[in-house]
Write a protein that holds these residues in place. Structure first.
Motif, mmCIF file in Angstrom:
data_model
loop_
_atom_site.group_PDB
_atom_site.id
_atom_site.type_symbol
_atom_site.label_atom_id
_atom_site.label_comp_id
_atom_site.label_asym_id
_atom_site.label_seq_id
_atom_site.Cartn_x
_atom_site.Cartn_y
_atom_site.Cartn_z
ATOM 1 N N TYR A 1 0.844 -1.194 0.000
ATOM 2 C CA TYR A 1 0.000 0.000 0.000
ATOM 3 C C TYR A 1 0.877 1.241 0.000
ATOM 4 O O TYR A 1 1.843 1.331 0.766
ATOM 5 N N GLY A 2 0.533 2.189 -0.865
ATOM 6 C CA GLY A 2 1.250 3.451 -0.909
ATOM 7 C C GLY A 2 1.872 3.700 -2.263
ATOM 8 O O GLY A 2 2.068 2.781 -3.075
ATOM 9 N N ALA A 3 2.196 4.965 -2.525
ATOM 10 C CA ALA A 3 2.775 5.347 -3.811
ATOM 11 C C ALA A 3 4.138 4.706 -4.028
ATOM 12 O O ALA A 3 4.570 4.528 -5.167
ATOM 13 N N HIS A 4 4.854 4.352 -2.949
ATOM 14 C CA HIS A 4 6.171 3.751 -3.075
ATOM 15 C C HIS A 4 6.100 2.333 -3.627
ATOM 16 O O HIS A 4 7.094 1.828 -4.152
ATOM 17 N N ALA A 5 4.932 1.686 -3.493
ATOM 18 C CA ALA A 5 4.805 0.291 -3.893
ATOM 19 C C ALA A 5 3.889 0.086 -5.084
ATOM 20 O O ALA A 5 4.028 -0.905 -5.796
ATOM 21 N N ASP A 6 2.946 0.983 -5.316
ATOM 22 C CA ASP A 6 1.923 0.787 -6.330
ATOM 23 C C ASP A 6 1.962 1.940 -7.324
ATOM 24 O O ASP A 6 1.670 3.081 -6.965
ATOM 25 N N PRO A 7 2.320 1.699 -8.584
ATOM 26 C CA PRO A 7 2.336 2.790 -9.565
ATOM 27 C C PRO A 7 0.957 3.363 -9.855
ATOM 28 O O PRO A 7 0.852 4.468 -10.380
ATOM 29 N N LEU A 8 -0.095 2.620 -9.524
ATOM 30 C CA LEU A 8 -1.467 3.100 -9.722
ATOM 31 C C LEU A 8 -2.087 3.584 -8.418
ATOM 32 O O LEU A 8 -3.312 3.640 -8.302
ATOM 33 N N HIS A 9 -1.263 3.946 -7.436
ATOM 34 C CA HIS A 9 -1.791 4.303 -6.122
ATOM 35 C C HIS A 9 -2.715 5.512 -6.194
ATOM 36 O O HIS A 9 -3.779 5.525 -5.571
ATOM 37 N N ALA B 1 -6.012 4.391 -7.638
ATOM 38 C CA ALA B 1 -6.741 3.517 -6.709
ATOM 39 C C ALA B 1 -7.266 4.303 -5.519
ATOM 40 O O ALA B 1 -8.373 4.055 -5.039
ATOM 41 N N ALA B 2 -6.479 5.284 -5.024
ATOM 42 C CA ALA B 2 -6.889 6.035 -3.847
ATOM 43 C C ALA B 2 -8.048 6.976 -4.125
ATOM 44 O O ALA B 2 -8.702 7.451 -3.196
ATOM 45 N N SER B 3 -8.340 7.249 -5.400
ATOM 46 C CA SER B 3 -9.433 8.158 -5.739
ATOM 47 C C SER B 3 -10.717 7.440 -6.093
ATOM 48 O O SER B 3 -11.713 8.081 -6.433
ATOM 49 N N THR B 4 -10.736 6.112 -6.013
ATOM 50 C CA THR B 4 -11.926 5.351 -6.355
ATOM 51 C C THR B 4 -12.812 5.169 -5.131
ATOM 52 O O THR B 4 -12.374 5.346 -3.989
ATOM 53 N N PRO B 5 -14.085 4.793 -5.339
ATOM 54 C CA PRO B 5 -14.960 4.534 -4.193
ATOM 55 C C PRO B 5 -14.484 3.384 -3.314
ATOM 56 O O PRO B 5 -14.890 3.285 -2.162
ATOM 57 N N SER B 6 -13.619 2.505 -3.843
ATOM 58 C CA SER B 6 -13.125 1.369 -3.067
ATOM 59 C C SER B 6 -11.875 1.693 -2.273
ATOM 60 O O SER B 6 -11.263 0.796 -1.692
ATOM 61 N N ALA B 7 -11.475 2.951 -2.247
ATOM 62 C CA ALA B 7 -10.239 3.318 -1.557
ATOM 63 C C ALA B 7 -10.470 3.354 -0.049
ATOM 64 O O ALA B 7 -11.523 2.987 0.460
ATOM 65 N N GLY B 8 -9.470 3.854 0.668
ATOM 66 C CA GLY B 8 -9.587 3.953 2.113
ATOM 67 C C GLY B 8 -9.421 2.614 2.785
ATOM 68 O O GLY B 8 -8.632 1.761 2.356
ATOM 69 N N LEU B 9 -10.167 2.394 3.851
ATOM 70 C CA LEU B 9 -10.013 1.180 4.659
ATOM 71 C C LEU B 9 -10.330 -0.072 3.846
ATOM 72 O O LEU B 9 -9.701 -1.118 4.045
ATOM 73 N N ARG B 10 -11.295 0.021 2.935
ATOM 74 C CA ARG B 10 -11.657 -1.165 2.149
ATOM 75 C C ARG B 10 -10.476 -1.646 1.322
ATOM 76 O O ARG B 10 -10.197 -2.851 1.250
ATOM 77 N N LEU B 11 -9.750 -0.731 0.701
ATOM 78 C CA LEU B 11 -8.602 -1.114 -0.114
ATOM 79 C C LEU B 11 -7.484 -1.679 0.765
ATOM 80 O O LEU B 11 -6.844 -2.668 0.411
ATOM 81 N N VAL B 12 -7.249 -1.056 1.916
ATOM 82 C CA VAL B 12 -6.207 -1.546 2.830
ATOM 83 C C VAL B 12 -6.536 -2.956 3.308
ATOM 84 O O VAL B 12 -5.664 -3.841 3.340
#
Length: 305
Positions: free
Chosen positions: A158-166, A169-180
Motif C-alpha cells: 500500500y502506498g505510492a512507493h509500492a503501487d504505480p497506480l496508487h 486507486a486512492a481516488s476510487t470509491p473502493s479506496a480507504g479502509l476497504r482497499l487496505v
C-alpha cells in the motif's frame, strides 16, 4: 444487481452536486453493479445544467464520428443511396467488472512484484536448511520472523512507493479502509499457508507448534493497521514489526553464553506457547480490530501520510 437501490433524494442530490463526498463514493460504487440506479442517476444528471453541456459534447462527438456502413433494405434501397446519416443512440452502460478481476486489481502489489517470491524463498529456504543442510533450530528462527512477514507485506502493498497506480486507486470509491483490508487479506492468504506448511516440514527443536505464530501474526497485522490511522502505514509497520523482533531477539542476544537457538526456542515458548500467551494475542487482535473500526474515516487520508 443488488437488493438495495438509491432513494430519489440521494439521486437528486448526487445530480446537483450537493451529496457529501463519502456518500457520493458509496453511490458510485453501487452504480458499478446496478443498471437500474445507473439509469436513474444518468437521467438526473441530464436534467441539470451540466447535463445540457454534456449532451452538447456528446452530439458533437457523434457528429464528428465517421458513419458506419449499413446494409440497405431491399424495399427501400435506390441507386442513389448514400451512406446513411449516423443516428444518435443512447450510451450503453458499461458491464460490471468481473468480481475476480476486481479482487485481483484491488489486491495489487500484494499478489505481484517481488513480495510473493520473497515469501516463497523464506518458506522453501527454511525447509531446505532443515533437511538439505541438516541444520537444527530452523523452526525457532522461522517462528521468530513469521509474524513479521504479513506486517512487511502490508507495508509493501500500500502506498505510492509500492503501487504505480496508487493515485488512481486512492481516488476510487473502493479506496480507504476497504482497499487496505483487501490488500491485507491478500497478504495473509499468501503468507499464512506457506509459512505454516514450512513450519510443519521442519523439526521442532523444542520450539512451539508450527501454527503458534498465527494469532501473534494476526494481532501484529491488525495493530499495524490500527496504528496506521495515526502515523501512516510504513511507520506503523516499522513500529510493530520492529517491536516484535526486539522483544524476541534482544533478550536472546543479550544473554551470556552460546546456544542461541535453544535460548530463542525458550523465548518463543514464553511469547507464543500456552493458553495465557495465545489468549493475550487474541485479546490484542480484538482490541486492534475495534480501534480499526472506530478510526475508519482516518483511512481515507492514508495517502497523505
Amino acid at each position: 444487481m443488488t437488493g438495495w437501490h438509491a432513494s430519489d433524494d440521494l439521486v437528486t442530490r448526487y445530480g446537483d452536486g450537493s451529496l457529501p463526498e463519502p456518500d457520493a463514493w458509496s453511490l458510485e460504487k453501487h452504480l458499478e453493479t446496478c443498471g437500474r440506479c445507473a439509469t436513474r442517476v444518468s437521467r438526473a444528471v441530464r436534467e441539470t445544467a451540466a447535463g445540457a453541456a454534456l449532451a452538447q459534447v456528446r452530439e458533437a462527438v457523434l457528429a464528428a464520428a465517421p458513419a458506419l456502413p449499413t446494409t440497405a433494405s431491399p424495399t427501400t434501397a435506390s441507386p442513389t443511396t448514400t451512406r446513411p446519416r449516423p443516428r444518435a443512440r443512447p450510451l450503453a452502460l458499461p458491464s460490471p467488472r468481473p468480481r475476480l478481476a476486481h479482487l485481483l486489481w484491488a489486491a495489487g502489489p500484494a499478489v505481484r512484484g517481488a513480495w510473493l517470491p520473497a515469501v516463497l524463498l523464506v518458506a522453501c529456504g527454511a525447509v531446505a536448511l532443515a533437511h538439505g543442510a541438516d541444520i537444527t533450530g530452523v523452526r525457532p528462527l522461522l517462528l521468530a520472523f513469521a509474524p513479521v512477514v504479513p506486517v512487511a507485506g502490508v507495508a509493501l502493498s500500500y502506498g505510492a512507493h509500492a503501487d504505480p497506480l496508487h493515485e488512481i486507486a486512492a481516488s476510487t470509491p473502493s479506496a480507504g479502509l476497504r482497499l487496505v483490508l483487501t490488500r491485507t487479506a491478500a497478504v495473509l492468504a499468501v503468507s499464512v499457508p506457506l509459512l505454516t506448511l514450512a513450519g510443519l516440514l521442519v523439526p521442532s527443536a523444542n520450539a512451539p507448534g508450527a501454527a503458534a505464530w498465527l494469532l501473534p501474526g494476526l494481532a501484529l497485522t491488525l495493530a499495524s493497521l490500527a496504528l496506521a490511522g495515526y502515523v501512516g502505514v510504513r511507520a506503523a509497520t516499522a513500529l510493530t514489526g520492529g517491536g516484535w523482533l526486539c522483544a524476541v531477539l534482544v533478550p536472546v542476544l543479550a544473554a551470556p553464553g552460546g546456544r542461541l537457538t535453544a535460548r530463542l526456542a525458550e523465548q518463543l515458548q514464553y511469547c507464543l506457547d500456552g493458553a495465557p500467551a495465545q489468549g493475550g494475542w487474541a485479546a490484542a487482535a480484538v482490541l486492534s480490530a475495534a480501534l480499526l473500526a472506530a478510526r475508519r474515516p482516518a483511512y481515507d487520508r492514508l495517502d497523505q501520510r
